[in-house]
Design a protein around this motif. Structure first.
Motif, PDB file in Angstrom:
ATOM      1  N   LEU A  92       0.841  -1.198   0.000  1.00 59.46           N
ATOM      2  CA  LEU A  92       0.000   0.000   0.000  1.00 59.46           C
ATOM      3  C   LEU A  92       0.872   1.241   0.000  1.00 59.46           C
ATOM      4  N   SER A  93       0.328   2.343  -0.440  1.00 56.32           N
ATOM      5  CA  SER A  93       1.066   3.599  -0.338  1.00 56.32           C
ATOM      6  C   SER A  93       1.135   4.020   1.130  1.00 56.32           C
ATOM      7  N   VAL A 101       2.782   7.321  -4.673  1.00 60.36           N
ATOM      8  CA  VAL A 101       2.194   6.905  -5.946  1.00 60.36           C
ATOM      9  C   VAL A 101       3.068   7.423  -7.084  1.00 60.36           C
ATOM     10  N   PRO A 102       3.335   6.606  -8.114  1.00 61.02           N
ATOM     11  CA  PRO A 102       4.142   7.065  -9.248  1.00 61.02           C
ATOM     12  C   PRO A 102       3.559   8.319  -9.905  1.00 61.02           C
ATOM     13  N   TYR A 109      -4.701  10.152 -12.930  1.00 63.38           N
ATOM     14  CA  TYR A 109      -5.851  10.253 -12.018  1.00 63.38           C
ATOM     15  C   TYR A 109      -5.568  11.367 -11.003  1.00 63.38           C
ATOM     16  N   VAL A 110      -5.747  12.588 -11.424  1.00 63.49           N
ATOM     17  CA  VAL A 110      -5.301  13.739 -10.646  1.00 63.49           C
ATOM     18  C   VAL A 110      -5.906  13.780  -9.248  1.00 63.49           C
ATOM     19  N   LYS A 111      -7.196  13.476  -9.130  1.00 68.54           N
ATOM     20  CA  LYS A 111      -7.875  13.594  -7.835  1.00 68.54           C
ATOM     21  C   LYS A 111      -8.127  12.256  -7.142  1.00 68.54           C
ATOM     22  N   THR A 112      -7.856  11.155  -7.830  1.00 69.89           N
ATOM     23  CA  THR A 112      -8.191   9.841  -7.254  1.00 69.89           C
ATOM     24  C   THR A 112      -7.038   8.843  -7.350  1.00 69.89           C
ATOM     25  N   TYR A 113      -5.803   9.344  -7.381  1.00 65.42           N
ATOM     26  CA  TYR A 113      -4.689   8.421  -7.621  1.00 65.42           C
ATOM     27  C   TYR A 113      -4.451   7.440  -6.464  1.00 65.42           C
ATOM     28  N   TYR A 114      -4.745   7.823  -5.240  1.00 64.57           N
ATOM     29  CA  TYR A 114      -4.567   6.881  -4.124  1.00 64.57           C
ATOM     30  C   TYR A 114      -5.496   5.679  -4.269  1.00 64.57           C
ATOM     31  N   PRO A 161     -15.461  -0.229   0.074  1.00 61.93           N
ATOM     32  CA  PRO A 161     -14.460  -0.109  -0.989  1.00 61.93           C
ATOM     33  C   PRO A 161     -13.281   0.762  -0.562  1.00 61.93           C
ATOM     34  N   VAL A 162     -12.249   0.730  -1.352  1.00 66.45           N
ATOM     35  CA  VAL A 162     -11.063   1.544  -1.077  1.00 66.45           C
ATOM     36  C   VAL A 162     -11.406   3.033  -1.164  1.00 66.45           C
ATOM     37  N   GLY A 163     -10.697   3.835  -0.390  1.00 63.36           N
ATOM     38  CA  GLY A 163     -10.873   5.279  -0.436  1.00 63.36           C
ATOM     39  C   GLY A 163      -9.701   5.964  -1.101  1.00 63.36           C
ATOM     40  N   ASN A 164      -9.833   7.233  -1.335  1.00 57.21           N
ATOM     41  CA  ASN A 164      -8.755   8.004  -1.953  1.00 57.21           C
ATOM     42  C   ASN A 164      -7.888   8.636  -0.854  1.00 57.21           C
ATOM     43  N   VAL A 165      -7.334   7.774  -0.020  1.00 58.79           N
ATOM     44  CA  VAL A 165      -6.589   8.197   1.174  1.00 58.79           C
ATOM     45  C   VAL A 165      -5.429   7.232   1.396  1.00 58.79           C
ATOM     46  N   ASP A 166      -4.510   7.616   2.303  1.00 56.18           N
ATOM     47  CA  ASP A 166      -3.472   6.663   2.701  1.00 56.18           C
ATOM     48  C   ASP A 166      -2.948   7.030   4.091  1.00 56.18           C
TER      49      ASP A 166
END
Length: 303
Positions: A92-93, A101-102, A109-114, A161-166
Motif C-alpha cells: 500500500l502507499s 504513488v508514481p 488520475y489527478v484527484k483519485t490516484y490513491y 471499498p477503497v478510499g482516496n486516502v493513505d
C-alpha cells in the motif's frame, strides 16, 4: 480560550473534531468522571480533561478498535512497526514514509490516484481480514477505506471499498496522541445500548455526561437504526439526569434539508441551547446545507 484540538486516529464519520473548539468552551471545567454513551471515534473524550473516562458505543467494532489500539498504550513504536509491516506486505502507499504513488498515475488520475494505486492491495487486505478477523487489519481498512467507515454486509463481511486516502502525517500524529492519552488516563470502554450503559453507572458529584447521538433527521449510514422512539427515550432519560442534578450536554441537529426534529426541538426548550457553527455535511452528500442547524443543549450554566 483557544484549545489545541487533536483528532481521533479513527477519522470517524460524524466525528466532533471540527466542533470541539466550540464545545470545549461550553463543557464544564471541573469534571471528575467524563461519560460518553455514543463515543464513535472518540475525538470528544480525547479533547476533554477529566480524572476518569467511561466510554461506550453500541457498535461492537468501534469498541473493538478502541480496545485494540489502547492495548498498545506504552508500546507506541511496536504498534507503528506492526502497521508498517502490514502496509509493506500488501504494498500500500504510505506517504508518511515517502512510499508514494508514481507520478504517471498522479497525472492520469489527478484527484483519485490513491484509490487507483491501492485498490488491489486494499481488496486483498479486506479479504484476509474477512478470513482472519485481525483487528489491526480492520484498523488499516478504516484508514484506507472510503470515508473511513466501518461497514459490514448481511453476511458479516467487511465490504467497504477503497478510499482516496493513505497513511499520512495526520494518521501518524493521531495515533501518537491517542496512545499517549491512553497511557496517561484512566479510561474504560463499554459496548452496550446507551440506556443500559447509563443505567448501570453510579454518578459522582462532578460527573459529566456528553452525548452525541445519531441525528434523527440526517441521512447518514450510522443513523439508520435510530428512530423517533429512541429519540424520545433519550430525552426522557436526560430529564431524569436533570432531576438528579447530573450535568449533561448533548449535540443534535434541529433543521436539515427542510426537515425539523420536532421532538428534540420541543424538549430542548426546557434547557440552555447554544447554536453551533457546524456547516453540517453528511458523508453521502458533500454539499453544505445552509438550512441545517446544529445545537448544543445543556442543563447547567457555564462557569
Amino acid at each position: 480560550m483557544k484549545y489545541n484540538i487533536v483528532r481521533s486516529p479513527f477519522f470517524y464519520v460524524g466525528d466532533k473534531y471540527k466542533l470541539m473548539s466550540q464545545l470545549r468552551e461550553l463543557f464544564p471545567n471541573n469534571i471528575s468522571t467524563y461519560i460518553e454513551p455514543f463515543a464513535g471515534g472518540g475525538s470528544s473524550f480525547l479533547n476533554t480533561e477529566a480524572q476518569k473516562y467511561i466510554i461506550n458505543d453500541v457498535d461492537y467494532y468501534v469498541i473493538e478498535l478502541h480496545n485494540c489500539l489502547s492495548s498498545y498504550a506504552g508500546r507506541q513504536e511496536e504498534f507503528l512497526q506492526k502497521l508498517y509491516g502490514i502496509i509493506d506486505k500488501y504494498e500500500l502507499s504510505c506517504s508518511f514514509r515517502n512510499i508514494t504513488v508514481p507520478d504517471e498515475l498522479k497525472k492520469q488520475y489527478v484527484k483519485t490516484y490513491y484509490s487507483h494505486y491501492n485498490k488491489k492491495a486494499y481488496e486483498k487486505m479486506r479479504d484476509d481480514f474477512n478470513l482472519m478477523g485481525d483487528r489491526v487489519l480492520l484498523y488499516l481498512l478504516l484508514i484506507y477505506g472510503f470515508n473511513h467507515m466501518i461497514r459490514f454486509n448481511s453476511s458479516g463481511k467487511f465490504n467497504l471499498p477503497v478510499g482516496n486516502v493513505d497513511f499520512n502525517k495526520n494518521v501518524y500524529n493521531a495515533i501518537c496522541h491517542y496512545l499517549t492519552f491512553m497511557e496517561e488516563k484512566e479510561i474504560e470502554f463499554h459496548n452496550k445500548d446507551f440506556m443500559e450503559f447509563l443505567r448501570d453507572l453510579e454518578f459522582d458529584d462532578n460527573a459529566y455526561v456528553y452525548l452525541d447521538p445519531p441525528y434523527l433527521i440526517s441521512g447518514s449510514e450510522y443513523n439508520k437504526y435510530w428512530n423517533e422512539e429512541e429519540e424520545e427515550r433519550l430525552c426522557a432519560y436526560l430529564d431524569e439526569l436533570n432531576v438528579r442534578g447530573i450535568r449533561f450536554g448533548i449535540t443534535n441537529l434541529i433543521n436539515h434539508k427542510g426537515n425539523v426534529n420536532e421532538t428534540f426541538l420541543n424538549w430542548s426548550k426546557k434547557y440552555i441551547v447554544y447554536n453551533i457553527d457546524s456547516n453540517y455535511i453528511s458523508f453521502n452528500d458533500n454539499t453544505i446545507k445552509a438550512d441545517s442547524k446544529e445545537v448544543f443543549v445543556t442543563n447547567y450554566g457555564k462557569k
